[in-house]
Design an enzyme around this catalytic site. Structure first.
Site, PDB file in Angstrom:
ATOM      1  N   ASP A   1      47.986 -17.495   8.160  1.00 57.37           N
ATOM      2  CA  ASP A   1      48.603 -16.238   7.753  1.00 57.37           C
ATOM      3  C   ASP A   1      47.812 -15.599   6.623  1.00 57.37           C
ATOM      4  O   ASP A   1      47.667 -16.171   5.550  1.00 57.37           O
ATOM      5  CB  ASP A   1      50.038 -16.512   7.287  1.00 57.37           C
ATOM      6  CG  ASP A   1      50.727 -15.249   6.807  1.00 57.37           C
ATOM      7  OD1 ASP A   1      51.460 -14.640   7.603  1.00 57.37           O
ATOM      8  OD2 ASP A   1      50.536 -14.861   5.632  1.00 57.37           O
TER       9      ASP A   1
ATOM     10  N   TYR B   1      45.175  -9.239   0.701  1.00 59.02           N
ATOM     11  CA  TYR B   1      44.693 -10.498   0.084  1.00 59.02           C
ATOM     12  C   TYR B   1      43.184 -10.449  -0.144  1.00 59.02           C
ATOM     13  O   TYR B   1      42.650 -11.243  -0.910  1.00 59.02           O
ATOM     14  CB  TYR B   1      45.014 -11.719   0.958  1.00 59.02           C
ATOM     15  CG  TYR B   1      46.477 -11.990   1.227  1.00 59.02           C
ATOM     16  CD1 TYR B   1      47.488 -11.285   0.575  1.00 59.02           C
ATOM     17  CD2 TYR B   1      46.847 -12.973   2.148  1.00 59.02           C
ATOM     18  CE1 TYR B   1      48.823 -11.534   0.851  1.00 59.02           C
ATOM     19  CE2 TYR B   1      48.176 -13.242   2.422  1.00 59.02           C
ATOM     20  CZ  TYR B   1      49.167 -12.514   1.774  1.00 59.02           C
ATOM     21  OH  TYR B   1      50.485 -12.778   2.052  1.00 59.02           O
TER      22      TYR B   1
ATOM     23  N   LYS C   1      48.529  -8.504   8.031  1.00 60.02           N
ATOM     24  CA  LYS C   1      49.539  -7.495   7.685  1.00 60.02           C
ATOM     25  C   LYS C   1      48.865  -6.211   7.235  1.00 60.02           C
ATOM     26  O   LYS C   1      47.820  -6.248   6.591  1.00 60.02           O
ATOM     27  CB  LYS C   1      50.441  -8.020   6.546  1.00 60.02           C
ATOM     28  CG  LYS C   1      50.938  -9.435   6.776  1.00 60.02           C
ATOM     29  CD  LYS C   1      51.715  -9.986   5.585  1.00 60.02           C
ATOM     30  CE  LYS C   1      51.891 -11.483   5.704  1.00 60.02           C
ATOM     31  NZ  LYS C   1      50.750 -12.250   5.195  1.00 60.02           N
TER      32      LYS C   1
ATOM     33  N   HIS D   1      53.624  -5.022   5.878  1.00 62.75           N
ATOM     34  CA  HIS D   1      53.733  -5.903   4.714  1.00 62.75           C
ATOM     35  C   HIS D   1      54.958  -5.623   3.836  1.00 62.75           C
ATOM     36  O   HIS D   1      55.613  -6.546   3.366  1.00 62.75           O
ATOM     37  CB  HIS D   1      52.445  -5.787   3.882  1.00 62.75           C
ATOM     38  CG  HIS D   1      52.130  -7.022   3.103  1.00 62.75           C
ATOM     39  ND1 HIS D   1      50.844  -7.427   2.832  1.00 62.75           N
ATOM     40  CD2 HIS D   1      52.924  -7.956   2.537  1.00 62.75           C
ATOM     41  CE1 HIS D   1      50.872  -8.557   2.129  1.00 62.75           C
ATOM     42  NE2 HIS D   1      52.119  -8.894   1.934  1.00 62.75           N
TER      43      HIS D   1
END
Length: 279
Positions: free
Chosen positions: A48, A53, A82, A115
Site C-alpha cells: 500500500d 508518500y 491513492k 485519499h
C-alpha cells in the site's frame, strides 16, 4: 487455517489479501526497495502506497526485484495507491492515476483510492475512478478516511459503490458505527496505522494479553484487526518485524481478549480528523 496468502473477496469479486505492507513515511530509496523485496520473499502479496508518500518509484523497484528474485508473478500481487487532494477532479484524477502507474512501473493497480474526502471535489474524482474501473484499467476502487456521511454523499450519485474504505483504525479508535455501516454496505474496512504509530506497544493491558498468548503486542493488534474482519497494513522496514507482523495466523484471541481490547477505545486519533483537515 488462514495464512499470509489468505484473501477477502471484495463486492466485485476481487480477492484482496488480509494482510499487507504499508509504506507511509518510508523515504524513497534503498531501504524501501529492500523492505518491499524482503516482504515479497517472506510471503507478502499486498503493498500500500500513495502519491503523496513520494515513494511510488521505490515501491515499484522493490516489486520488480521481488518478482525477479522470488518466482512470484505480478498477477499474484495486490498493489494499492491513492490520489492526492490537489489532483481531485475528473481529468486531474485520471492524469494522477497515469502518473502513479508510471512511477510504479506497472500496467495496472489492484486498488486505487481517493485519499481524503475533500468537500466539493471527491465526487468528480470518484467519476474518474469509475471510468478507470469500467475500462478495466484498475481492478478495484475505493476511498480512504471517509466517515459515514462522506460515504452516503458519495453513494448518492455513484454508479459503483466503493469496494474499500481505508481508515485510521486501532484499539484507541475502533470506529464501531463506521464499521457497522461499511459492513451493511458491503464496503471492506481496511486499517491504516494499526499500531497507532507505535504508541500502543507499551500498553500494559495489551502486553498482558500478548504474554498470555506468547506473542508481541503488535501481533495481538494485527490479530485483533483480522478477527474484526478488518484488512490491515502494518508498516515496517526491518526484516524481523516484517516477518513478525505475519506470525498471526497460529493463534486466536478469545472473546474476552477481544472485548478487553475494544474497551481501550478512546476515539483517539494520531492522524488528521476527516471532518476537519486543511490540506
Amino acid at each position: 487455517m488462514k495464512n499470509l496468502k489468505s484473501t477477502k473477496t471484495l463486492h466485485n469479486g476481487v480477492e484482496m489479501p488480509l494482510l499487507g505492507l504499508g509504506v507511509f513515511r518510508v523515504e524513497d530509496g534503498q531501504e524501501l526497495i529492500d523492505a518491499v523485496k524482503i516482504a515479497i520473499k517472506h510471503g507478502y502479496r499486498s503493498f500500500d502506497t500513495a502519491a503523496i508518500y513520494g515513494n511510488e518509484v521505490g515501491v515499484g523497484q522493490g516489486i520488480r526485484k521481488g518478482i525477479e528474485e522470488g518466482n512470484v508473478a505480478r498477477e499474484e500481487l495486490f498493489i494499492t495507491s491513492k490520489v492526492w487532494n490537489s489532483e481531485l477532479g475528473y481529468e486531474e484524477t485520471i492524469a494522477a492515476y497515469e502518473e502513479s502507474l508510471a512511477k510504479l512501473g506497472l500496467e495496472y493497480l489492484d486498488l486505487y483510492l481517493i485519499h481524503w474526502p475533500v468537500e466539493g471535489k471527491f465526487k468528480e474524482a470518484w467519476k474518474a475512478l469509475e471510468t478507470l474501473y469500467k475500462e478495466g484499467r484498475v481492478k478495484a476502487i475505493g476511498v480512504s478516511n471517509f466517515q459515514i456521511h462522506h460515504l452516503e454523499e458519495l453513494m448518492m450519485d455513484a454508479e459503483i459503490n466503493p469496494m474499500v474504505n481505508q481508515v485510521e483504525y486501532h484499539p484507541r479508535l475502533i470506529q464501531k458505527e463506521l464499521q457497522k455501516f461499511c459492513k451493511e454496505q458491503n464496503i471492506q474496512l481496511e486499517a491504516w496505522s494499526p499500531l497507532m504509530a507505535g504508541q500502543l506497544l507499551d500498553n500494559e493491558e495489551l502486553q498482558e494479553i500478548a504474554s498470555r498468548h506468547g506473542k508481541t503486542v503488535a501481533q495481538v493488534i494485527v490479530r485483533w484487526d483480522l478477527q474484526n474482519d478488518v484488512i490491515t497494513i502494518p508498516k515496517s522496514t526491518i526484516e524481523h518485524r516484517i516477518i513478525e507482523n505475519t506470525e498471526v495466523f497460529d493463534f486466536e484471541l478469545t472473546k474476552e481478549d477481544m472485548d478487553q481490547i475494544n474497551q481501550l477505545n478512546k476515539n483517539h486519533r494520531v492522524g488528521p480528523d476527516p471532518d476537519n483537515f486543511d490540506f
